[in-house]
Design a protein around this motif. Structure first.
Motif, PDB file in Angstrom:
ATOM      1  N   ARG A 300      56.896  14.594  50.834  1.00  0.00           N
ATOM      2  CA  ARG A 300      55.806  14.243  49.920  1.00  0.00           C
ATOM      3  C   ARG A 300      55.041  15.369  49.632  1.00  0.00           C
ATOM      4  O   ARG A 300      54.645  15.714  48.238  1.00  0.00           O
ATOM      5  CB  ARG A 300      55.086  13.009  50.547  1.00  0.00           C
ATOM      6  CG  ARG A 300      53.973  12.484  49.508  1.00  0.00           C
ATOM      7  CD  ARG A 300      54.515  12.112  48.170  1.00  0.00           C
ATOM      8  NE  ARG A 300      53.400  11.666  47.291  1.00  0.00           N
ATOM      9  CZ  ARG A 300      53.376  11.900  45.860  1.00  0.00           C
ATOM     10  NH1 ARG A 300      54.430  12.580  45.505  1.00  0.00           N
ATOM     11  NH2 ARG A 300      52.427  11.639  45.232  1.00  0.00           N
ATOM     12  N   THR A 301      54.622  16.086  50.708  1.00  0.00           N
ATOM     13  CA  THR A 301      53.757  17.527  50.427  1.00  0.00           C
ATOM     14  C   THR A 301      54.544  18.440  49.647  1.00  0.00           C
ATOM     15  O   THR A 301      53.970  18.837  48.755  1.00  0.00           O
ATOM     16  CB  THR A 301      53.433  17.960  51.852  1.00  0.00           C
ATOM     17  OG1 THR A 301      52.775  16.944  52.651  1.00  0.00           O
ATOM     18  CG2 THR A 301      52.625  19.362  51.541  1.00  0.00           C
ATOM     19  N   VAL A 302      55.842  18.698  49.804  1.00  0.00           N
ATOM     20  CA  VAL A 302      56.491  19.686  49.023  1.00  0.00           C
ATOM     21  C   VAL A 302      56.559  19.090  47.655  1.00  0.00           C
ATOM     22  O   VAL A 302      56.592  19.944  46.686  1.00  0.00           O
ATOM     23  CB  VAL A 302      57.954  19.727  49.759  1.00  0.00           C
ATOM     24  CG1 VAL A 302      58.930  20.525  48.618  1.00  0.00           C
ATOM     25  CG2 VAL A 302      57.705  20.453  51.194  1.00  0.00           C
ATOM     26  N   GLU A 303      56.917  17.749  47.401  1.00  0.00           N
ATOM     27  CA  GLU A 303      56.915  17.414  45.872  1.00  0.00           C
ATOM     28  C   GLU A 303      55.479  17.388  45.175  1.00  0.00           C
ATOM     29  O   GLU A 303      55.628  17.880  44.037  1.00  0.00           O
ATOM     30  CB  GLU A 303      57.267  15.853  46.085  1.00  0.00           C
ATOM     31  CG  GLU A 303      58.637  15.551  46.471  1.00  0.00           C
ATOM     32  CD  GLU A 303      59.100  14.092  46.653  1.00  0.00           C
ATOM     33  OE1 GLU A 303      60.290  13.786  46.846  1.00  0.00           O
ATOM     34  OE2 GLU A 303      57.897  13.095  46.559  1.00  0.00           O
ATOM     35  N   MET A 304      54.520  17.336  46.169  1.00  0.00           N
ATOM     36  CA  MET A 304      53.248  17.419  45.274  1.00  0.00           C
ATOM     37  C   MET A 304      52.853  18.899  44.973  1.00  0.00           C
ATOM     38  O   MET A 304      52.260  19.312  43.994  1.00  0.00           O
ATOM     39  CB  MET A 304      52.106  16.758  46.353  1.00  0.00           C
ATOM     40  CG  MET A 304      52.524  15.313  46.275  1.00  0.00           C
ATOM     41  SD  MET A 304      50.816  14.812  47.488  1.00  0.00           S
ATOM     42  CE  MET A 304      49.366  14.865  46.382  1.00  0.00           C
ATOM     43  N   VAL A 305      53.332  19.838  46.034  1.00  0.00           N
ATOM     44  CA  VAL A 305      52.920  21.296  45.735  1.00  0.00           C
ATOM     45  C   VAL A 305      53.764  21.670  44.505  1.00  0.00           C
ATOM     46  O   VAL A 305      53.171  22.665  43.568  1.00  0.00           O
ATOM     47  CB  VAL A 305      53.528  22.286  46.849  1.00  0.00           C
ATOM     48  CG1 VAL A 305      53.418  23.568  46.738  1.00  0.00           C
ATOM     49  CG2 VAL A 305      52.468  21.612  48.168  1.00  0.00           C
ATOM     50  N   GLY A 328      57.723  34.085  45.780  1.00  0.00           N
ATOM     51  CA  GLY A 328      57.716  32.965  44.860  1.00  0.00           C
ATOM     52  C   GLY A 328      58.585  32.153  44.022  1.00  0.00           C
ATOM     53  O   GLY A 328      58.948  31.034  44.658  1.00  0.00           O
ATOM     54  N   LEU A 329      59.438  33.115  43.430  1.00  0.00           N
ATOM     55  CA  LEU A 329      60.858  32.473  42.878  1.00  0.00           C
ATOM     56  C   LEU A 329      61.846  32.105  43.743  1.00  0.00           C
ATOM     57  O   LEU A 329      62.319  30.854  43.970  1.00  0.00           O
ATOM     58  CB  LEU A 329      61.215  33.818  42.054  1.00  0.00           C
ATOM     59  CG  LEU A 329      60.532  33.887  40.679  1.00  0.00           C
ATOM     60  CD1 LEU A 329      61.317  35.136  40.143  1.00  0.00           C
ATOM     61  CD2 LEU A 329      60.718  32.626  39.750  1.00  0.00           C
ATOM     62  N   ALA A 330      61.869  32.824  45.124  1.00  0.00           N
ATOM     63  CA  ALA A 330      62.854  32.341  46.080  1.00  0.00           C
ATOM     64  C   ALA A 330      62.656  30.946  46.708  1.00  0.00           C
ATOM     65  O   ALA A 330      63.557  30.357  46.754  1.00  0.00           O
ATOM     66  CB  ALA A 330      62.946  33.567  47.056  1.00  0.00           C
ATOM     67  N   VAL A 331      61.483  30.827  46.973  1.00  0.00           N
ATOM     68  CA  VAL A 331      61.103  29.709  47.796  1.00  0.00           C
ATOM     69  C   VAL A 331      61.156  28.413  46.643  1.00  0.00           C
ATOM     70  O   VAL A 331      61.563  27.594  47.229  1.00  0.00           O
ATOM     71  CB  VAL A 331      59.703  29.735  48.453  1.00  0.00           C
ATOM     72  CG1 VAL A 331      58.376  29.719  47.590  1.00  0.00           C
ATOM     73  CG2 VAL A 331      59.544  28.458  49.520  1.00  0.00           C
ATOM     74  N   VAL A 332      60.719  28.580  45.463  1.00  0.00           N
ATOM     75  CA  VAL A 332      60.855  27.471  44.644  1.00  0.00           C
ATOM     76  C   VAL A 332      62.280  26.993  44.539  1.00  0.00           C
ATOM     77  O   VAL A 332      62.715  25.884  44.611  1.00  0.00           O
ATOM     78  CB  VAL A 332      60.124  27.732  43.257  1.00  0.00           C
ATOM     79  CG1 VAL A 332      60.652  26.876  42.210  1.00  0.00           C
ATOM     80  CG2 VAL A 332      58.806  27.841  43.417  1.00  0.00           C
ATOM     81  N   SER A 333      63.233  28.108  44.157  1.00  0.00           N
ATOM     82  CA  SER A 333      64.572  27.840  44.006  1.00  0.00           C
ATOM     83  C   SER A 333      65.320  27.296  45.267  1.00  0.00           C
ATOM     84  O   SER A 333      66.074  26.308  45.266  1.00  0.00           O
ATOM     85  CB  SER A 333      65.329  29.080  43.450  1.00  0.00           C
ATOM     86  OG  SER A 333      65.437  29.988  44.513  1.00  0.00           O
ATOM     87  N   ARG A 338      67.522  20.468  48.508  1.00  0.00           N
ATOM     88  CA  ARG A 338      67.200  20.508  49.786  1.00  0.00           C
ATOM     89  C   ARG A 338      66.094  19.228  50.383  1.00  0.00           C
ATOM     90  O   ARG A 338      65.885  19.168  51.398  1.00  0.00           O
ATOM     91  CB  ARG A 338      66.786  21.746  50.369  1.00  0.00           C
ATOM     92  CG  ARG A 338      67.671  22.725  50.500  1.00  0.00           C
ATOM     93  CD  ARG A 338      67.485  24.012  51.295  1.00  0.00           C
ATOM     94  NE  ARG A 338      68.597  24.976  51.279  1.00  0.00           N
ATOM     95  CZ  ARG A 338      68.416  25.968  52.085  1.00  0.00           C
ATOM     96  NH1 ARG A 338      67.478  26.298  52.967  1.00  0.00           N
ATOM     97  NH2 ARG A 338      69.339  27.067  52.240  1.00  0.00           N
ATOM     98  N   VAL A 339      65.487  19.057  49.394  1.00  0.00           N
ATOM     99  CA  VAL A 339      64.388  17.926  49.536  1.00  0.00           C
ATOM    100  C   VAL A 339      64.326  16.764  49.327  1.00  0.00           C
ATOM    101  O   VAL A 339      64.598  15.523  49.904  1.00  0.00           O
ATOM    102  CB  VAL A 339      62.843  18.491  49.212  1.00  0.00           C
ATOM    103  CG1 VAL A 339      61.673  17.364  49.557  1.00  0.00           C
ATOM    104  CG2 VAL A 339      62.596  20.071  49.705  1.00  0.00           C
ATOM    105  N   SER A 340      64.616  16.507  47.817  1.00  0.00           N
ATOM    106  CA  SER A 340      64.824  15.269  47.135  1.00  0.00           C
ATOM    107  C   SER A 340      65.173  15.571  45.822  1.00  0.00           C
ATOM    108  O   SER A 340      65.012  16.799  45.238  1.00  0.00           O
ATOM    109  CB  SER A 340      63.706  14.201  47.118  1.00  0.00           C
ATOM    110  OG  SER A 340      62.523  14.796  46.430  1.00  0.00           O
ATOM    111  N   GLY A 341      65.473  14.699  44.984  1.00  0.00           N
ATOM    112  CA  GLY A 341      65.762  14.701  43.353  1.00  0.00           C
ATOM    113  C   GLY A 341      64.391  14.905  42.763  1.00  0.00           C
ATOM    114  O   GLY A 341      64.529  15.816  41.883  1.00  0.00           O
ATOM    115  N   VAL A 342      63.377  14.222  43.180  1.00  0.00           N
ATOM    116  CA  VAL A 342      62.026  14.591  42.510  1.00  0.00           C
ATOM    117  C   VAL A 342      61.805  16.221  42.746  1.00  0.00           C
ATOM    118  O   VAL A 342      61.393  16.815  41.863  1.00  0.00           O
ATOM    119  CB  VAL A 342      61.039  13.806  43.039  1.00  0.00           C
ATOM    120  CG1 VAL A 342      59.763  14.053  42.545  1.00  0.00           C
ATOM    121  CG2 VAL A 342      61.329  12.179  42.706  1.00  0.00           C
ATOM    122  N   ALA A 343      61.902  16.681  43.800  1.00  0.00           N
ATOM    123  CA  ALA A 343      61.652  18.082  44.185  1.00  0.00           C
ATOM    124  C   ALA A 343      62.547  19.011  43.548  1.00  0.00           C
ATOM    125  O   ALA A 343      62.133  20.052  42.801  1.00  0.00           O
ATOM    126  CB  ALA A 343      61.763  18.177  45.673  1.00  0.00           C
TER     127      ALA A 343
END
Length: 420
Positions: A300-305, A328-333, A338-343
């Motif tokens: 949930r935290t990752v999705e909100m960030v 920046g770009l690397a961690v977003v991609s 890896r987390v959820s469809g929403v993320a």
């Protein structure tokens, strides 16, 4: 109904729980209920009708039915040999006159702290007490206490005597914030707290700036979150830069999980209004969000960030801050698939904003070197992402296909769509 094999008189039973009443109270409709059951009905469910008669209650005062309570206690005593336990005499709840007297006493400087502590104890005792305290007008008094919180400059430039006074005001303000949070205020009260000039929000910001107590910070941010949920757009456009700086500090210090999520929720809610995106970026939140993504695994935290980063990347300064961060770009991609469809969808939207509006030659090459292009190509080949996410990924790849045409990971049909 039988109690341990003994027939229980029906009028001893609460109409809601169908159990023997420990603390019978009567509503204005004349129907008697067990206090705990009717308080849940009135306060937690916010249902202001009589459960039996369905009449709307203009007065939710609960009158103790002492006669019935004594009858029940006597019956329990008589049947004690059969294993029936006698209920103890319940403690009387606080009355409106007691609350009003407490608020009056608190206006005396030497009684203020004592009264605030007593008021907090009353509020924490029961949901009915919370409603009684709110109905007695305590919210205005507590807001007045919070508004007395000194500014940072005043606190730091004070003489020893003045500093002691400022410290006492901060303690009182922190206690008032805690009480306001635990009251679980109605929407009407929350809107009234916000006011027209944002004075109370500024005072809450000062409390967060000055207090060294993480619990006080958490209560402040949770109360602000409740207020922002009912705020009007015009109110959210008047937030000052210190407000955003303090929310960023909450995220940096990781005061508590609740505080982190509340801060993220507030920033997500206020970003679309006025210059709030710029103020948020200027507060230095983007590198904090990137660092959070590097360390955080909680879904949930990752999705909100990622949602907040998406909002911020809709402005040039936000994109610039993301690109300035080495990860920046690397961690977003990396969060895609890896987390959820929403993320995944939010991460791809961030990359789409960067590719569309900040996609110069250096950035496009960096996306290839960091594996961002490879990740977008992966999105097209798997079923872990929604259709709209795959469409966004395809748009990005097609947008810069000529720059990436020599990369083995880019599908031939995307490269072929550009003239040689």
């Amino acid at each position: 109904m039988t109690e341990k094999g003994i027939e229980t008189p029906s009028f001893f039973l609460c109409p809601i729980s169908l159990e023997i009443m420990k603390d019978p109270v009567t509503l204005s409709t004349g129907i008697t209920y067990d206090r705990e059951s009717i308080e849940k009905w009135l306060c937690i469910k916010r249902n202001h009708t009589c459960p039996i008669t369905k009449q709307t209650l203009t007065d939710i005062e609960l009158t103790p039915n002492h006669t019935l309570r004594r009858l029940i206690q006597s019956w329990c005593t008589i049947n004690a040999p059969f294993g029936v336990e006698r209920f103890p005499t319940p403690r009387l709840p606080v009355s409106k006159s007691q609350i009003l007297n407490l608020l009056q006493d608190s206006k005396s400087p030497h009684l203020e702290m004592k009264c605030l502590k007593r008021l907090k104890m009353i509020v924490l005792e029961s949901d009915m007490n919370k409603r009684a305290v709110e109905a007695a007008g305590a919210v205005d008094y507590l807001a007045y206490i919070v508004n007395k919180c000194p500014s940072v400059n005043v606190a730091l430039s004070s003489s020893p005597e003045e500093f002691s006074g400022s410290d006492n005001m901060l303690t009182a303000s922190s206690d008032a914030v805690s009480i306001l949070y635990h009251l679980g205020l109605s929407q009407t009260s929350l809107k009234a707290l916000f006011g027209n000039n944002g004075e109370f929000v500024n005072a809450m910001t000062r409390v967060m700036q000055l207090t060294a107590n993480d619990e006080s910070r958490t209560y402040a941010i949770l109360l602000l979150n409740s207020m922002m949920e009912v705020a009007e757009p015009i109110q959210m456009m008047s937030l000052n830069r210190h407000f955003f700086i303090e929310l960023t500090r909450i995220l940096i210090k990781q005061v508590s999980r609740k505080a982190t999520k509340a801060a993220l929720k507030i920033l997500i809610g206020v970003c679309p209004w006025g210059r709030n995106r710029i103020k948020t970026v200027e507060a230095g939140v983007v590198p904090v969000l990137v660092d959070t993504l590097l360390d955080c695994t909680e879904k949930r935290t990752v999705e909100m960030v990622l949602l907040l980063l998406h909002h911020l990347c809709l402005c040039a300064d936000g994109r610039a801050e993301l690109l300035k961060h080495g990860a920046g770009l690397a961690v977003v991609s990396k969060k895609i698939c890896r987390v959820s469809g929403v993320a995944s969808e939010r991460a791809v939207r961030i990359l789409h904003s960067v590719a569309s509006y900040s996609g110069n030659a250096r950035v496009v090459q960096e996306m290839l070197q960091l594996g961002v292009v490879g990740k977008l190509c992966f999105v097209l080949q798997v079923d872990c992402c929604e259709k709209k996410t795959r469409e966004k990924a395809r748009e990005i790849l097609k947008m810069h296909a000529r720059a990436w045409k020599n990369s083995s990971c880019v599908p031939y049909n995307l490269v072929a769509s550009y003239p040689s």
